[in-house]
Design a protein around this motif. Structure first.
Motif, PDB file in Angstrom:
ATOM      1  N   GLY A 115       0.860  -1.214   0.044  1.00 49.96           N
ATOM      2  CA  GLY A 115       0.150   0.042  -0.103  1.00 49.96           C
ATOM      3  C   GLY A 115       1.033   1.069   0.219  1.00 49.96           C
ATOM      4  O   GLY A 115       0.471   2.320  -0.860  1.00 49.96           O
ATOM      5  N   LEU A 116       1.870   1.170   0.637  1.00 49.23           N
ATOM      6  CA  LEU A 116       2.916   2.477   0.700  1.00 49.23           C
ATOM      7  C   LEU A 116       3.448   2.819  -0.661  1.00 49.23           C
ATOM      8  O   LEU A 116       3.876   3.787  -1.218  1.00 49.23           O
ATOM      9  N   GLN A 117       3.824   1.744  -1.218  1.00 51.17           N
ATOM     10  CA  GLN A 117       4.182   1.839  -2.710  1.00 51.17           C
ATOM     11  C   GLN A 117       3.297   2.312  -3.519  1.00 51.17           C
ATOM     12  O   GLN A 117       3.614   2.992  -4.313  1.00 51.17           O
ATOM     13  N   SER A 118       2.182   2.144  -3.588  1.00 48.16           N
ATOM     14  CA  SER A 118       1.182   2.547  -4.252  1.00 48.16           C
ATOM     15  C   SER A 118       0.950   4.073  -3.879  1.00 48.16           C
ATOM     16  O   SER A 118       0.642   4.967  -4.772  1.00 48.16           O
ATOM     17  N   GLU A 165       4.764  17.897  -2.618  1.00 45.77           N
ATOM     18  CA  GLU A 165       5.491  17.634  -1.441  1.00 45.77           C
ATOM     19  C   GLU A 165       4.659  17.220  -0.297  1.00 45.77           C
ATOM     20  O   GLU A 165       5.250  16.553   0.586  1.00 45.77           O
ATOM     21  N   ASP A 166       3.539  17.836   0.085  1.00 42.20           N
ATOM     22  CA  ASP A 166       2.553  17.416   0.878  1.00 42.20           C
ATOM     23  C   ASP A 166       2.286  16.013   0.816  1.00 42.20           C
ATOM     24  O   ASP A 166       2.323  15.258   1.802  1.00 42.20           O
ATOM     25  N   ASP A 167       1.970  15.629  -0.306  1.00 36.98           N
ATOM     26  CA  ASP A 167       1.712  14.151  -0.365  1.00 36.98           C
ATOM     27  C   ASP A 167       2.939  13.185   0.042  1.00 36.98           C
ATOM     28  O   ASP A 167       2.739  12.094   0.750  1.00 36.98           O
ATOM     29  N   LEU A 168       4.147  13.878  -0.320  1.00 35.64           N
ATOM     30  CA  LEU A 168       5.397  12.999  -0.091  1.00 35.64           C
ATOM     31  C   LEU A 168       5.667  12.831   1.582  1.00 35.64           C
ATOM     32  O   LEU A 168       6.098  11.970   2.100  1.00 35.64           O
ATOM     33  N   ASP A 169       5.229  14.238   2.258  1.00 32.79           N
ATOM     34  CA  ASP A 169       5.347  14.160   3.515  1.00 32.79           C
ATOM     35  C   ASP A 169       4.484  13.289   4.133  1.00 32.79           C
ATOM     36  O   ASP A 169       4.973  12.463   5.410  1.00 32.79           O
ATOM     37  N   VAL A 170       3.273  12.972   3.647  1.00 32.80           N
ATOM     38  CA  VAL A 170       2.472  11.943   4.282  1.00 32.80           C
ATOM     39  C   VAL A 170       3.028  10.622   4.067  1.00 32.80           C
ATOM     40  O   VAL A 170       3.005   9.733   4.962  1.00 32.80           O
ATOM     41  N   VAL A 171       3.480  10.257   3.156  1.00 31.79           N
ATOM     42  CA  VAL A 171       3.871   9.242   2.799  1.00 31.79           C
ATOM     43  C   VAL A 171       5.252   8.935   3.612  1.00 31.79           C
ATOM     44  O   VAL A 171       5.591   7.604   4.248  1.00 31.79           O
ATOM     45  N   GLU A 172       5.942   9.807   3.808  1.00 29.44           N
ATOM     46  CA  GLU A 172       7.162   9.807   4.710  1.00 29.44           C
ATOM     47  C   GLU A 172       7.045   9.101   5.959  1.00 29.44           C
ATOM     48  O   GLU A 172       7.359   8.494   6.727  1.00 29.44           O
ATOM     49  N   ALA A 173       6.027  10.127   6.540  1.00 31.18           N
ATOM     50  CA  ALA A 173       5.323   9.772   7.981  1.00 31.18           C
ATOM     51  C   ALA A 173       4.776   8.359   8.004  1.00 31.18           C
ATOM     52  O   ALA A 173       4.991   7.565   9.224  1.00 31.18           O
TER      53      ALA A 173
END
Length: 469
Positions: free
Chosen positions: A45-48, A56-64
């Protein structure tokens, strides 16, 4: 109840406890397997989510989410597999891996996948304005930290102008080079006698303005992605142009010397090679900087020898640093030159002191150099050599102490004059006492007018004692 019955019951209890422990361990391993399977599903799911992230906001969520995932993974502890008992009758075929080993392998695969995911996340971020600034600073460091040929200066000016045109077009700024900037082979003196900035210095200052302009633009990695990408493309082209510019080291040695004015003193070629003729003229005129230039630039042993001979005859203080470096490589000529220069510099004295207790080949020039310098720190180390096994070493040490001229050497020199088995060593001690020249030193030598050795007698006859008051 019989002892046999008690033994049977105890054995049954032990067997039951063992079966219970195995069931508990099996349940624990099954729970870990379930956790790992769940984490593996979450990883997909994280890969998707990462593939779908656009800002960048989307990436911040994935990073968390990745950080939380890693924390959950690190909480899992895989137990060590039990040690297998060796069975001599067991076939050579490999046994199946223990459940713990299978779980550890699954854990390692998940850990590797999450590390790859973290790398993918970083690759997907940016680019940022900071990346552009870093690239410009890197090119600026190359420009200011390199020596360029005159044509290289011109190529750098053209490359910087092209880069600034791209930067101004992308940012709407007006960063420009100083007016009248022209290629030059080196720093020149202005009207006030101060060294003016070179072309690389001027370009470096202008590129500082360029990075300030990028910083002031406050570029957003999402909204200004195209601008940032354009700036990075421009810096890449700029870097390539700078890499292609003509460096000083790209020139042949003779051309370098010509541009430095080394051959300007020649009206005609008297000696071959012309470098030798020019070297002789520069020595005659006292042009130390040109002799050091030739020493640094010319790679032949022939010209290096002539450069060193010129420096030894001249003894210029400007040669201290390169001669210390060469003396540290056990070079006798450099040691002699340091003595000829005669400056009691700490690095010079320390370098020469390293050879006071060395082999005779290095001791002789080092003793003399320390004597010519008048190095007081060398008095005791050299005095220690007055009892060396080699007569030559004792003789050189005595003469070095005479050159230094410190009265602390009188007593050890007097002992040598009185006791040494070699007359030439005693003569050196007498000469040294004459060099020190105090009343006490001269009185000691004067007592040897009837010495068995002619050289000692000659030193005694040279004594000119002041009449007693």
């Amino acid at each position: 109840m019989s002892e046999e019955s008690n033994g049977d019951e105890s054995e049954a209890e032990t067997e039951a406890e063992g079966e219970a422990a195995e069931e508990e361990q099996s349940a624990d391993l099954e729970a870990i397997r379930t956790q790992l399977e769940a984490l593996n599903d979450d990883l997909e799911g994280l890969q998707s989510d990462l593939e779908a992230a656009e800002t960048e906001d989307d990436l911040d969520v994935v990073e968390a989410d990745i950080e939380e995932f890693r924390a959950d993974l690190e909480e899992i502890e895989i137990p060590e597999p039990p040690e297998e008992e060796e069975d001599e009758d067991e076939d050579d075929e490999e046994s199946e891996p223990a459940p713990e080993e299978e779980l550890q392998e699954t854990y390692d695969e998940i850990e590797s996948d999450v590390s790859d995911l973290e790398d993918d996340l970083e690759d997907k971020r940016g680019p940022y304005a900071g990346d552009v600034i870093g690239e410009i600073d890197g090119v600026s460091s190359t420009i200011t930290g390199t020596r360029w040929a005159e044509e290289g200066d011109g190529e750098l000016i053209d490359a910087t102008e092209a880069f600034l045109a791209d930067l101004n077009d992308l940012l709407g700024t007006s960063v420009s080079l100083p007016g009248g900037l022209e290629p030059a082979s080196g720093a020149e003196l202005g009207e006030n006698g101060q060294e003016e900035k070179t072309v690389p210095d001027e370009l470096g200052a202008t590129l500082d303005e360029a990075t300030a302009a990028v910083d002031a633009a406050d570029l957003d990695p999402d909204e200004d992605a195209e601008t940032i990408a354009g700036l990075l493309e421009a810096t890449d082209e700029f870097e390539s142009a700078v890499d292609d510019a003509t460096e000083w080291t790209d020139l042949e040695v003779r051309e370098q010397l010509r541009r430095e004015g080394f051959f300007d003193v020649l009206d005609h070629i008297k000696d071959f090679p012309p470098e030798l003729h020019a070297l002789k003229v520069h020595e005659k005129r006292g042009n130390v900087d040109q002799i050091l230039l030739a020493y640094d630039s010319l790679g032949s042993e022939f010209m290096e020898e002539h450069c060193l001979e010129a420096l030894e005859r001249m003894g210029p203080e400007e040669a201290i640093d390169p001669m210390v470096q060469k003396a540290n490589r056990r070079d006798e000529a450099a040691i002699r030159i340091l003595g000829k220069i005669g400056v009691e510099d700490d690095q010079v004295v320390d370098t020469l002191l390293d050879y006071v207790d060395s082999n005779p080949t290095l001791q002789r020039p080092s003793f003399r150099a320390l004597g010519e310098i008048g190095a007081e720190d060398a008095i005791q180390p050299i005095a220690d050599q007055l009892v060396a096994d080699e007569p030559d070493v004792r003789s050189w040490a005595a003469r070095a102490l005479g050159l230094i001229g410190d009265t602390r050497a009188i007593d050890p020199l007097a002992d040598v004059l009185e006791d040494d088995e070699q007359d030439r060593v005693r003569a050196s001690a007498a000469w040294a006492l004459n060099q020190i020249g105090t009343q006490d030193a001269l009185e000691i030598v004067a007592e040897y007018e009837d010495d068995r050795a002619y050289l000692v007698q000659a030193e005694a006859e040279n004594v000119d004692l002041e009449p007693a008051a």
